[in-house]
Design a protein around this motif. Structure first.
Motif, PDB file in Angstrom:
ATOM      1  N   SER A  83      44.082  29.049  38.009  1.00  0.00           N
ATOM      2  CA  SER A  83      44.160  29.904  36.817  1.00  0.00           C
ATOM      3  C   SER A  83      44.591  29.071  35.619  1.00  0.00           C
ATOM      4  CB  SER A  83      45.175  31.031  37.036  1.00  0.00           C
ATOM      5  OG  SER A  83      44.834  31.824  38.144  1.00  0.00           O
ATOM      6  N   PRO A  84      44.200  29.456  34.416  1.00  0.00           N
ATOM      7  CA  PRO A  84      44.681  28.757  33.220  1.00  0.00           C
ATOM      8  C   PRO A  84      46.205  28.795  33.159  1.00  0.00           C
ATOM      9  CG  PRO A  84      42.897  30.256  32.668  1.00  0.00           C
ATOM     10  CD  PRO A  84      43.272  30.557  34.084  1.00  0.00           C
ATOM     11  N   VAL A  85      46.791  27.720  32.637  1.00  0.00           N
ATOM     12  CA  VAL A  85      48.249  27.627  32.520  1.00  0.00           C
ATOM     13  C   VAL A  85      48.618  27.400  31.058  1.00  0.00           C
ATOM     14  CG1 VAL A  85      50.332  26.417  33.252  1.00  0.00           C
ATOM     15  CG2 VAL A  85      48.395  26.629  34.834  1.00  0.00           C
ATOM     16  N   LEU A  86      49.421  28.296  30.518  1.00  0.00           N
ATOM     17  CA  LEU A  86      49.910  28.178  29.145  1.00  0.00           C
ATOM     18  C   LEU A  86      51.358  27.725  29.192  1.00  0.00           C
ATOM     19  CD1 LEU A  86      49.703  28.673  26.052  1.00  0.00           C
ATOM     20  CD2 LEU A  86      50.309  31.070  26.506  1.00  0.00           C
ATOM     21  N   VAL A  87      51.638  26.584  28.571  1.00  0.00           N
ATOM     22  CA  VAL A  87      52.975  25.998  28.606  1.00  0.00           C
ATOM     23  C   VAL A  87      53.646  26.185  27.248  1.00  0.00           C
ATOM     24  CG1 VAL A  87      54.335  23.919  29.015  1.00  0.00           C
ATOM     25  CG2 VAL A  87      52.229  24.317  30.319  1.00  0.00           C
ATOM     26  N   ILE A  88      54.832  26.795  27.285  1.00  0.00           N
ATOM     27  CA  ILE A  88      55.586  27.086  26.071  1.00  0.00           C
ATOM     28  C   ILE A  88      56.802  26.179  26.012  1.00  0.00           C
ATOM     29  CG2 ILE A  88      56.799  28.869  24.767  1.00  0.00           C
ATOM     30  CD1 ILE A  88      53.791  29.373  25.118  1.00  0.00           C
ATOM     31  N   LYS A  89      56.986  25.471  24.891  1.00  0.00           N
ATOM     32  CA  LYS A  89      58.061  24.489  24.782  1.00  0.00           C
ATOM     33  C   LYS A  89      59.266  24.983  23.992  1.00  0.00           C
ATOM     34  CE  LYS A  89      57.548  20.712  25.941  1.00  0.00           C
ATOM     35  NZ  LYS A  89      56.748  19.609  25.342  1.00  0.00           N
ATOM     36  N   SER A  90      59.073  25.991  23.146  1.00  0.00           N
ATOM     37  CA  SER A  90      60.165  26.439  22.282  1.00  0.00           C
ATOM     38  C   SER A  90      60.002  27.918  21.976  1.00  0.00           C
ATOM     39  CB  SER A  90      60.176  25.634  20.972  1.00  0.00           C
ATOM     40  OG  SER A  90      58.934  25.784  20.290  1.00  0.00           O
ATOM     41  N   GLU A  91      61.002  28.478  21.341  1.00  0.00           N
ATOM     42  CA  GLU A  91      60.946  29.908  21.020  1.00  0.00           C
ATOM     43  C   GLU A  91      59.787  30.173  20.066  1.00  0.00           C
ATOM     44  OE1 GLU A  91      63.534  33.705  20.807  1.00  0.00           O
ATOM     45  OE2 GLU A  91      64.613  31.854  20.373  1.00  0.00           O
TER      46      GLU A  91
END
Length: 274
Positions: free
Chosen positions: A135-143
């Motif tokens: 599945s696609p993976v969305l990576v969040i680094k900050s608010e």
């Protein structure tokens, strides 16, 4: 993006990911699957597989469920369907199994990134998921209180191998109404003339029904720095990449551009497996 998986270790970065997942779920009328992987010491894991009732394990499970229940009370989750689970096992294996079991459309994960020796020897669960997830993976680094994907940078060599992955990129961009900035990074080790690069990109996009896009050629010392510098130059909201999911010695010696971006980009990165 109707079915969104959010792994949490209850850290601030996992909370950043959950907030973004909530925004996406609200915009797409989707639901969230919130999972916490409880990684136990080896002796405890062996006892669980043997059917033993260990008070310490039950206590860990209870505490994890309590933390999940507290998360469900967050204002930003109000009105969103959320299913929660605590599972025993290695984090990245459990996350992948949960993704397959629940037919997940998108995995949203937090990451603090890493550098130097920590990056080389330790890696992270997020990197492993990026490398192996179907599945696609969305990576969040900050608010990110106002998650948007207005300017979506997609970097590639635009070869035929990328066709299937690019279909997913196009679908993703249409869901969020993104402008696709398609970019080929020119490096000293892989140089193409402007004319050749333009021809490759034009032939590639002719295979797809695209309307909201532009094509770019960007020169830099290496691909990763080229992607990051180009994204900054166009004030991008998100970077998209296709990943091969290579493992073992090939991966160790050659590294992964996608994982490098996950570590070093300041903006969200979304990856799609080829």
């Amino acid at each position: 993006m109707k079915r969104i998986l959010v792994p949490t270790d209850f850290s601030v970065h996992a909370d950043y990911a959950l907030k973004v997942a909530a925004q996406i779920a609200r915009d797409t009328n989707g639901e969230i699957f919130l999972v916490h992987m409880l990684e136990l010491p080896t002796q405890m894991a062996d006892a669980v597989s043997g059917g033993a009732d260990i008070p310490e394990i039950m206590l860990f499970m209870k505490k994890a469920h309590q933390k999940l229940e507290s998360l469900l009370e967050k204002d930003y989750l109000e009105g969103i369907k959320v299913s929660e689970a605590v599972k025993l096992g290695r984090a990245f294996e459990g996350i992948l199994k949960s993704s397959v079991k629940n037919n997940i459309d998108l995995v949203v994960m937090g990451s603090h990134g890493s550098t130097g020796f920590q990056e080389l020897f330790i890696g992270s669960t997020t990197e492993k998921i990026v490398r192996t997830s179907e599945s696609p993976v969305l990576v969040i680094k900050s608010e990110n209180t106002n998650f948007k994907t207005d300017r979506f940078v997609f970097a590639s060599d635009f070869s035929k191998e990328v066709y299937g992955c690019f279909n997913k990129i196009v679908s993703f961009s249409k869901i969020f109404g993104s402008h696709l900035d398609l970019v080929m990074i020119n490096t000293p080790n892989s140089f193409k003339s402007t004319g050749d690069a333009q021809k490759i990109m034009k032939n590639f996009v002719s295979e797809f029904e695209l309307t909201n896009f532009s094509m770019h050629i960007y020169n830099d010392a290496n691909i990763e720095s080229g992607i990051l510098n180009f994204a900054k130059s166009v004030n991008a909201d998100i970077i998209g990449m296709c990943t091969h999911g290579r493992t073992s010695l090939y991966h160790f010696f050659n590294g992964s551009i996608s994982e490098g971006l996950v570590n070093h980009a300041n903006i969200p990165v979304v990856t799609f497996k080829i």
